[in-house]
Design a protein around this motif. Structure first.
Motif, PDB file in Angstrom:
ATOM      1  N   GLY A  18       0.840  -1.196   0.000  1.00 49.16           N
ATOM      2  CA  GLY A  18       0.000   0.000   0.000  1.00 49.16           C
ATOM      3  C   GLY A  18       0.870   1.239   0.000  1.00 49.16           C
ATOM      4  O   GLY A  18       2.030   1.205   0.415  1.00 49.16           O
ATOM      5  N   THR A  19       0.299   2.338  -0.487  1.00 50.28           N
ATOM      6  CA  THR A  19       1.007   3.608  -0.544  1.00 50.28           C
ATOM      7  C   THR A  19       0.218   4.664   0.217  1.00 50.28           C
ATOM      8  O   THR A  19      -0.971   4.883  -0.070  1.00 50.28           O
ATOM      9  N   LEU A  20       0.870   5.314   1.171  1.00 49.71           N
ATOM     10  CA  LEU A  20       0.271   6.390   1.950  1.00 49.71           C
ATOM     11  C   LEU A  20       0.926   7.700   1.535  1.00 49.71           C
ATOM     12  O   LEU A  20       2.143   7.846   1.622  1.00 49.71           O
ATOM     13  N   VAL A  21       0.107   8.642   1.064  1.00 45.85           N
ATOM     14  CA  VAL A  21       0.587   9.966   0.680  1.00 45.85           C
ATOM     15  C   VAL A  21      -0.049  10.989   1.615  1.00 45.85           C
ATOM     16  O   VAL A  21      -1.276  11.161   1.604  1.00 45.85           O
ATOM     17  N   LEU A  22       0.773  11.635   2.427  1.00 46.38           N
ATOM     18  CA  LEU A  22       0.291  12.653   3.347  1.00 46.38           C
ATOM     19  C   LEU A  22       0.664  14.025   2.800  1.00 46.38           C
ATOM     20  O   LEU A  22       1.811  14.246   2.394  1.00 46.38           O
TER      21      LEU A  22
END
Length: 296
Positions: free
Chosen positions: A126-130
């Protein structure tokens, strides 16, 4: 194969632009924000699934994650752009306003990260972009709560990258915009006596959305979006006496408009629609003076 993308803060600005960009390339989008009317409009534009959620409430974020997994079986990407803002000298901000900005912009992002990483760990990817900010790298007067939150978020993001090194399939990254043409300035709480204004140069939300999509496709730890960002950061780090001598004047000239306004809480505690319905004619008149605006 299309991705399943959850976007918090999707009802306007960068979040809306990112939702439309993901949907345009065939990804399935799950859209979340506090205000249902604007959120529903974005869902109609993008063909996404709208789920009202408040990132400052951990249970609400957990329920959003569960709903996305129920609907699509997984979450491939989570993008968080939700934020609120307040103007005014630190000593003039009501403590409740300062605390709520930090709660939303820092602890809310932590709630998102916690929920996203729990799903990603179970999936193995998964990829988390904040969404960070130029103001995670420099300080400016009259925005103490927002700056405090974004500096804290920068530390959290770095820590999360360290703690997910054991999971090669999981990526934590960020986009750090400068001024962006979104409504956050006008919806901000204000105790500065003058309305907020996006200091130039001002980027379009679509530019930040493009950077977010690039982060998902080819992740880097951080991408800065803004023509003057690096110059401003250079002055802050290399020439601090000069920066500090100039920044208050620059902020009052370019970061605050000439329109005088009475103190108000903006949308810090309530969605924009609730603000418009409950604020009465005075605040609505103030907001109408300066249009749709922009935000970091």
């Amino acid at each position: 194969m299309s991705r399943v993308v959850v976007l918090t803060g999707a009802s306007s600005g960068i979040g809306r632009a990112a939702a439309l960009a993901f949907a345009q390339r065939g990804d399935r989008v799950v859209l979340a924000a506090r205000g249902l009317p604007d959120l529903s409009a974005v869902a109609e534009e993008s063909g996404g699934l709208a789920i009202p959620a408040d990132i400052s409430d951990g249970a609400s974020v957990d329920a959003l994650a569960a709903a996305a997994v129920r609907a699509y079986g997984r979450i491939d990407v989570w993008v968080d752009t939700a934020a609120v803002m307040a103007y005014g000298k630190f000593e003039d901000l009501p403590p409740s306003v300062f605390d709520k900005v930090v709660t939303t912009d820092l602890l809310g992002a932590a709630n998102v990260a916690r929920a996203a990483l729990r799903v990603f760990r179970a999936q193995g990817q998964g990829t988390l972009v904040l969404c960070s900010s130029l103001l995670a790298h420099v300080t400016v007067p009259y925005m103490s709560a927002y700056v405090t939150a974004k500096w804290g978020l920068r530390g959290l993001i770095r820590t999360l990258r360290q703690e997910t090194r054991d999971a090669p399939g999981i990526t934590v990254c960020t986009v750090a915009p400068g001024s962006v043409d979104t409504p956050i300035y006008q919806r901000a709480a204000n105790y500065a006596g003058r309305a907020g204004s996006p200091p130039p140069p001002v980027a379009a939300p679509s530019k930040v959305a493009e950077a977010i999509l690039r982060q998902v496709d080819k992740p880097r730890p951080e991408v800065s979006v803004g023509l003057a960002n690096r110059l401003i950061e250079f002055g802050f780090v290399v020439l601090p006496p000069v920066y500090d001598a100039l920044v208050t004047t620059m902020m009052r000239t370019f970061g605050l408009s000439r329109h005088k306004i009475e103190a108000h809480e903006g949308n810090v505690f309530h969605p924009a629609q609730d603000l418009e319905q409950a604020s009465g004619p005075d605040l609505n008149a103030q907001n109408s003076q300066f249009g749709s605006g922009g935000a970091p």
